[in-house]
Design a protein around this motif. Structure first.
Motif, short mmCIF file in Angstrom:
data_model
loop_
_atom_site.label_atom_id
_atom_site.label_comp_id
_atom_site.label_asym_id
_atom_site.label_seq_id
_atom_site.Cartn_x
_atom_site.Cartn_y
_atom_site.Cartn_z
N GLU A 488 0.82 -1.21 0.00
CA GLU A 488 0.00 0.00 0.00
C GLU A 488 0.85 1.26 0.00
OE1 GLU A 488 -2.47 -0.32 3.40
OE2 GLU A 488 -3.94 -1.67 2.47
N GLN A 489 1.84 1.30 0.91
CA GLN A 489 2.72 2.47 0.98
C GLN A 489 3.63 2.56 -0.23
OE1 GLN A 489 2.53 4.94 3.36
NE2 GLN A 489 0.67 3.79 3.87
N LYS A 491 2.91 1.65 -3.27
CA LYS A 491 2.16 2.20 -4.41
C LYS A 491 2.08 3.72 -4.31
CE LYS A 491 -0.75 -1.85 -5.31
NZ LYS A 491 -2.13 -2.40 -5.26
N LYS A 492 1.90 4.25 -3.10
CA LYS A 492 1.86 5.71 -2.94
C LYS A 492 3.18 6.34 -3.37
CE LYS A 492 -1.45 5.72 0.91
NZ LYS A 492 -1.65 6.08 2.32
N ARG A 493 4.30 5.73 -2.94
CA ARG A 493 5.61 6.27 -3.33
C ARG A 493 5.81 6.14 -4.84
NH1 ARG A 493 4.83 6.33 1.54
NH2 ARG A 493 6.40 6.48 3.19
N TYR A 495 3.48 6.13 -7.31
CA TYR A 495 2.70 7.10 -8.07
C TYR A 495 3.24 8.51 -7.88
CZ TYR A 495 -0.66 3.36 -8.94
OH TYR A 495 -1.25 2.20 -9.36
N GLN A 496 3.77 8.83 -6.70
CA GLN A 496 4.39 10.14 -6.51
C GLN A 496 5.62 10.30 -7.40
OE1 GLN A 496 5.17 10.30 -2.31
NE2 GLN A 496 3.04 10.76 -1.75
N ASN A 544 11.72 8.33 4.86
CA ASN A 544 10.65 8.13 3.88
C ASN A 544 10.74 6.78 3.17
OD1 ASN A 544 8.29 9.24 2.77
ND2 ASN A 544 9.37 9.80 0.89
#
Length: 635
Positions: A488-489, A491-493, A495-496, A544
């Motif tokens: 989950e995390q 995927k966020k990184r 797409y950013q 991060n």
């Protein structure tokens, strides 16, 4: 929760007769001259009096200072003293403290002068504004009182005695503070020094009563000082006394008086636009009053208004205190994120050490809860309760104050028998005041304890919910992210990185010959090997970055803003740290290695899973090549 305001100390503001009457000191300093002053210094003072704007006066003195190289050293010191006074009036405290320090250096070797005593006194006042720490600002006052006794100027000695009393505000040395105030008052009355000097002494007396928990007596003395300054129409010092009476009326739950004093403060704000920081302290005091009465949202509104005009005051202690009370108010309003924001600002402030232990413990509890340390947070709240109980015991226990007074009365008799009668009267007044406040303090203590217990329960329930969420994201064995949370995390990184065209690296590794480790040593040793890998990997990551366990002995690292060379270096360090270390698990010594692969985000990559598949292929290649190596996947 009203008595928690006692955790907030109430030192006075920079423009009032707190620690020192700033206006009184400045004007005396500007007009002081020794009989031995040369015509040059006298002429400068006369010309200075014709200039109205503070910056004009500073510029004039700086010009004179540049031309003073050939003057006698003593006159250069007197000129620096004049410059420091004007810089202080102009709120340039850094420059003022430097000028006072230079003046002290130049004046010390010469015959004792009023300027030298005043320089020590004023430097201590600025240090008080900057730190609110007696260990920082009181040494100058001790030097000043020694010099003032040698100088023989009654007015200056009375002023120094009153200001030095602030340095003796604890039960252990309470008597010394009273002794100095009694001596100052005797000088003021004997030599008819005027209402302002007596008001300053009453103000200092109120402050040490306040600091020892005798709030009703403190309120009475602040009110007396206010009356003297009202007769003189000294708006600055009237406002200071209102500030103090608001604080004492909160501690005594005197809400009618509290409301009246706030209305008086607001009236002075409207009538005195020349005092820019009046509005900050009006908003701050109103916020504290709202908080003490449970009106948390109203308190938040006033604290935010205070911060909006914080640049108008030099008292960073109160600006930092505003952040602390905002954190507590937001927390009571169930807005933990905002509470954590202001708690972080307060805990990193320059004046943090000067604030009360109760306030710091409550702020630390908020930070611990926000960071997921519920047990630490609850312990700090319980520590706050214990500290409150200890403080109440010290206030209520006659022996603490009486033993201090008995000791200091003996010292006072030895040093100055003329003050013995007045000290005995003060002792009787203290005992009567303590008796009258016992019931009030005990009742308020019980109310505080009940409120704190309820707060602990609410926070515990809130924190339990946070812990449940955290556990659902954490691998039970290693304590790092589990597979679902890692993806989950990640995927966020991912797409950013795609959106902002930034680099992103993926490292995958697992333990070589792990089945053999389990078969030979047992599954408990295998689990310890997995945990050791997780700990080692965590050492090489940034805040991060993401580290997660995605399979039995398989780990995944996602590195935002990381180029391939950096990722390879991290992978190689991780591999080397495992290979070169002999691990000891339950008295079993063993060595093992890991295989590692590195894959990068490319323009052709559409999903995070694509990079992970490449890294997985690289891991197979590392195994096929003999294990214990790093393989970089080229797309």
């Amino acid at each position: 929760m009203i008595l928690l305001v006692c955790a907030m100390s109430w030192p006075l503001m920079s423009w009032g007769a707190s620690d020192a009457n700033a206006n009184d000191t400045g004007m005396n300093g500007a007009n002081v001259s020794n009989n031995s002053d040369s015509a040059t210094i006298t002429d400068i003072k006369q010309q200075l009096a014709t200039l109205n704007l503070p910056q004009q006066r500073i510029d004039f003195l700086l010009q004179q200072l540049r031309q003073s190289a050939q003057w006698p050293i003593e006159q250069q010191g007197q000129l620096l003293h004049l410059l420091a006074i004007e810089q202080e009036v102009n709120s340039d405290l850094v420059a003022a403290i430097d000028s006072y320090t230079q003046a002290i250096k130049l004046l010390t070797p010469h015959p004792l002068s009023q300027e030298l005593v005043k320089s020590y006194l004023e430097r201590s006042f600025i240090l008080y504004l900057q730190t609110n720490d007696t260990q920082v600002y009181c040494p100058d006052r001790e030097v000043a009182i020694t010099l003032a006794r040698q100088l023989g100027n009654v007015d200056i000695l009375a002023e120094v005695l009153a200001q030095s009393a602030y340095c003796y505000n604890k039960p252990s040395d309470f008597g010394e503070g009273l002794k100095r105030l009694n001596e100052a008052l005797a000088l003021a009355q004997q030599h008819q020094l005027g209402l302002s000097r007596q008001a300053m002494i009453f103000n200092a007396t109120a402050a040490i009563y306040r600091d020892n928990g005798l709030n009703r007596k403190a309120y009475e003395y602040f009110n007396k000082a206010y009356g003297f300054w009202e007769q003189a129409q000294d708006k600055q010092d009237m406002f200071n006394m209102l500030h103090n009476m608001v604080g004492e009326s909160i501690k005594l739950a005197m809400w009618v008086e509290n409301k009246a004093h706030l209305a008086q403060m607001q009236q002075l704000v409207e009538q005195s636009p020349e005092f820019a920081d009046f509005d900050f302290f009006y908003q701050f005091n109103t916020g504290i009053s709202c908080w003490a009465q449970g009106l948390f949202q109203e308190g938040i509104d006033h604290f935010l208004r205070a911060l909006a005009v914080q640049d108008t005051t030099q008292e960073k202690y109160f600006v930092d205190a505003t952040h602390a009370w905002l954190a507590l108010s937001y927390f009571r309003q169930q807005q933990p994120n905002k509470a954590f924001k202001y708690a972080e600002i307060f805990s990193g402030s320059a004046t943090y050490d000067g604030h009360s232990n109760e306030l710091k413990l409550m702020i630390a509890a908020i930070i611990d809860y926000a960071n997921g340390s519920s047990n630490l947070g609850m312990n700090k709240l319980l520590d706050t309760i214990d500290l409150q109980k200890k403080n109440f015991a010290n206030i209520i226990n006659n022996d603490v104050v009486n033993s201090s007074l008995d000791h200091n009365l003996t010292v006072a008799e030895f040093n100055n028998r003329l003050l013995e009668k007045q000290l005995a009267i003060n002792k009787l007044n203290l005992e009567a005041e303590i008796d009258s406040q016992k019931i009030t303090n005990l009742s308020m203590a019980i109310a505080v304890l009940i409120a704190l217990v309820l707060l602990v329960v609410v926070i515990f329930l809130w924190q339990s919910r946070r812990q449940f969420k955290r556990r659902s994201q954490t691998d039970y064995l290693t304590g790092i992210a589990n597979r679902r949370h890692t993806f989950e995390q990640g995927k966020k990184r991912f797409y950013q990185a795609k959106k902002h065209n930034r680099s992103l690296a993926v490292i995958m590794f697992d333990i070589d010959n792990f089945k053999a480790i389990n078969d030979h040593y047992g599954h408990d040793i295998g689990d310890l090997a997995i945990k050791a890998c997780g700990r080692r990997a965590r050492n090489w990551l940034k805040k991060n970055d993401i580290l997660g366990r995605i399979g039995g002995e398989e780990f995944l690292i996602i590195l935002p803003d990381t180029e391939q060379a950096q990722a390879v270096e991290i992978a190689e360090r991780l591999r080397t740290s495992i290979e070169s270390n002999q691990f000891v698990f339950n008295d079993v010594k063993m060595n093992f290695t890991i295989s590692v692969s590195v894959a990068m985000l490319t323009p052709q990559t559409h999903e995070l899973v694509d990079i992970i598949k490449q890294a997985d292929l690289g891991l197979y290649q590392a195994k096929d090549n003999g294990r214990n190596q790093v393989v970089v996947v080229d797309h």
